[in-house]
Design a protein around this motif. Structure first.
Motif, PDB file in Angstrom:
ATOM      1  N   VAL A  82      47.367  57.454  28.391  1.00 33.08           N
ATOM      2  CA  VAL A  82      46.059  58.294  27.661  1.00 33.08           C
ATOM      3  C   VAL A  82      45.144  59.035  28.638  1.00 33.08           C
ATOM      4  N   GLU A  83      46.069  61.019  28.694  1.00 26.45           N
ATOM      5  CA  GLU A  83      45.302  61.776  28.906  1.00 26.45           C
ATOM      6  C   GLU A  83      44.251  62.581  28.619  1.00 26.45           C
ATOM      7  N   THR A  84      42.769  62.833  29.508  1.00 26.50           N
ATOM      8  CA  THR A  84      41.811  63.438  28.574  1.00 26.50           C
ATOM      9  C   THR A  84      41.601  64.693  29.164  1.00 26.50           C
ATOM     10  N   LYS A  88      46.833  66.306  36.430  1.00 27.91           N
ATOM     11  CA  LYS A  88      46.917  64.800  35.494  1.00 27.91           C
ATOM     12  C   LYS A  88      48.135  65.317  34.598  1.00 27.91           C
ATOM     13  N   SER A  89      48.672  66.198  33.845  1.00 26.15           N
ATOM     14  CA  SER A  89      49.457  66.230  33.280  1.00 26.15           C
ATOM     15  C   SER A  89      51.068  65.795  34.212  1.00 26.15           C
ATOM     16  N   SER A  90      50.877  66.571  35.335  1.00 28.35           N
ATOM     17  CA  SER A  90      52.175  66.493  36.337  1.00 28.35           C
ATOM     18  C   SER A  90      51.787  64.895  36.745  1.00 28.35           C
ATOM     19  N   ILE A 142      45.421  64.422  24.949  1.00 34.35           N
ATOM     20  CA  ILE A 142      44.791  65.125  24.128  1.00 34.35           C
ATOM     21  C   ILE A 142      44.230  65.903  25.112  1.00 34.35           C
ATOM     22  N   ASP A 143      44.944  67.066  25.145  1.00 34.40           N
ATOM     23  CA  ASP A 143      44.098  68.177  26.233  1.00 34.40           C
ATOM     24  C   ASP A 143      45.377  69.738  25.902  1.00 34.40           C
ATOM     25  N   PRO A 144      44.771  70.895  24.775  1.00 33.85           N
ATOM     26  CA  PRO A 144      45.581  71.380  24.205  1.00 33.85           C
ATOM     27  C   PRO A 144      46.035  72.474  25.116  1.00 33.85           C
ATOM     28  N   THR A 145      45.093  72.735  26.455  1.00 35.63           N
ATOM     29  CA  THR A 145      45.688  74.064  27.494  1.00 35.63           C
ATOM     30  C   THR A 145      47.385  73.425  28.366  1.00 35.63           C
ATOM     31  N   SER A 146      47.068  72.386  28.456  1.00 35.16           N
ATOM     32  CA  SER A 146      48.971  72.145  28.840  1.00 35.16           C
ATOM     33  C   SER A 146      49.392  70.925  28.651  1.00 35.16           C
ATOM     34  N   PRO A 147      49.640  71.304  26.546  1.00 37.52           N
ATOM     35  CA  PRO A 147      50.665  69.890  26.463  1.00 37.52           C
ATOM     36  C   PRO A 147      51.773  69.433  27.075  1.00 37.52           C
TER      37      PRO A 147
END
Ligand SMILES: Nc1nc2c(ncn2[C@@H]2O[C@H](COP(=O)(O)OP(=O)(O)O)[C@@H](O)[C@H]2O)c(=O)[nH]1
Ligand SMILES: [Mg+2]
Length: 311
Positions: A141-143, A56-58, A79-84
């Motif tokens: 917005v990423e969740t 998602k982030s990519s 909103i993703d603590p794993t891959s900010p």
């Protein structure tokens, strides 16, 4: 110049400052939020949800890069603590990454989730409004696709992307777990890996049986790693925007967002009034005593507390 004027000018430091104030429930934040609302509504909000590690982030990074080439301003809320995003730990092209992070047409902010139960923190609504008022054309917005988040994201986003990947084995389970209902566009990312067509076929057969809407949900294959399929994804997003604008759906979706936001503000204020207001707090403690001693039942106690507020 005051904070709201600086926000409307798109000043990045003021945006960051207001977001922090909002996260801390500061009174100044509320004053500023009141002023900027009438300047919002122009940004298109894209929600991106789906499996963790699905890219998602990519993908968001790739989309942002393309939007910038069209001179559109992009706000990103992760909103993703794993891959900010700030960690810069994700793939890709370092040079592009650097380009994007030094570009003042892009604003990136990471936020935490609301406790273990999931659910978007209420300040996400505010952050979307802030970025919108600040002149972002697109807010993404990423969740993480667990629990409430994926349901909540639909209330905020105009267009919701659900990201799946090949090789999960159980992609259909993921879809059944609620993601099916919320997708405006399916994205099968990591299309550079084997098994893509199988996922596409699974989604298609699910769509055949379960979806009654007149709009066929598109499925786009992407590889964020190889920057492939991103243009096609943007085309589908644009088609969805067209669809929304040509139907009544856009208005009713936006109303849902404001309904959710209003509900959230009221909930938050009520809770802080009941549980933080010192006079009530003492009363609540003594009511709990009475409930423990069976002198009172919890419903009557709640009646009493609410009676004080709703008089
Ligand atoms: N092979 C391949 N790997 C990818 C692709 N997109 C992302 N990844 C990798 O998948 C991992 C998770 O990516 P990330 O964007 O952080 O996923 P997120 O958790 O959904 O935000 C990282 O190691 C990425 O390098 C892709 O299209 N192909
Ligand atoms: Mg991520």
């Amino acid at each position: 110049m005051n904070l709201s004027s600086k926000i409307l000018e798109g000043d990045a430091r003021s945006i960051a400052r207001l977001i922090t104030l909002v996260e801390n429930d500061s009174p100044e934040a509320i004053e500023t939020m009141k002023k900027i609302h009438k300047h919002t509504g122009k940004a298109h909000v894209i929600g991106v949800t789906g499996v963790m590690g699905g890219g998602k982030s990519s993908l968001i990074f790739e989309l942002a890069y393309k939007y910038r080439k069209q001179d559109k301003k992009v706000g990103i809320i992760a909103i993703d603590p794993t891959s900010p995003f700030s960690g810069g730990a994700f793939l890709g092209d370092r040079i592009r990454m650097m380009e994007l992070s030094s570009d003042d047409g892009v604003f990136i902010r990471s936020m935490g989730t609301r406790g273990m139960l999931g659910g978007l923190t209420s300040s996400v609504y505010d952050v979307v409004e802030i970025l919108d008022a600040a002149g972002m054309d697109v807010v993404i917005v990423e969740t993480v696709g667990v629990g409430q988040d994926q349901v909540d994201i639909v209330k905020i986003a105009d267009t919701t992307l659900v990201v799946l990947v090949p090789g999960l084995g159980d992609s259909i389970q993921t879809i059944k777990a609620g993601l099916m209902e919320i997708a405006d566009i399916f994205v099968v990312n990591k299309a550079d890996r084997p098994g893509v067509e199988q996922v596409v076929a699974e989604i298609e057969s699910m769509l055949d049986i379960s979806r009654k809407s007149e709009r066929r949900i598109p499925i786009v294959k992407t590889s964020a790693k190889e920057s492939k399929g991103i243009t096609e994804l943007m085309d589908e997003i644009n088609k969805h925007i067209e669809y929304l604008k040509n139907s009544k759906v856009f208005e009713s979706q936006r109303r849902k967002r404001y309904e959710a936001e209003l509900t959230e503000i009221i909930r938050k204020r009520l809770m802080s009034f009941v549980f933080e207001e010192s006079k009530l707090k003492g009363r609540i403690d003594s009511l709990i005593d009475q409930i423990s001693k069976k002198k009172l039942d919890p419903y009557s106690a709640a009646d009493e507390i609410l009676g004080k507020i709703l008089k």
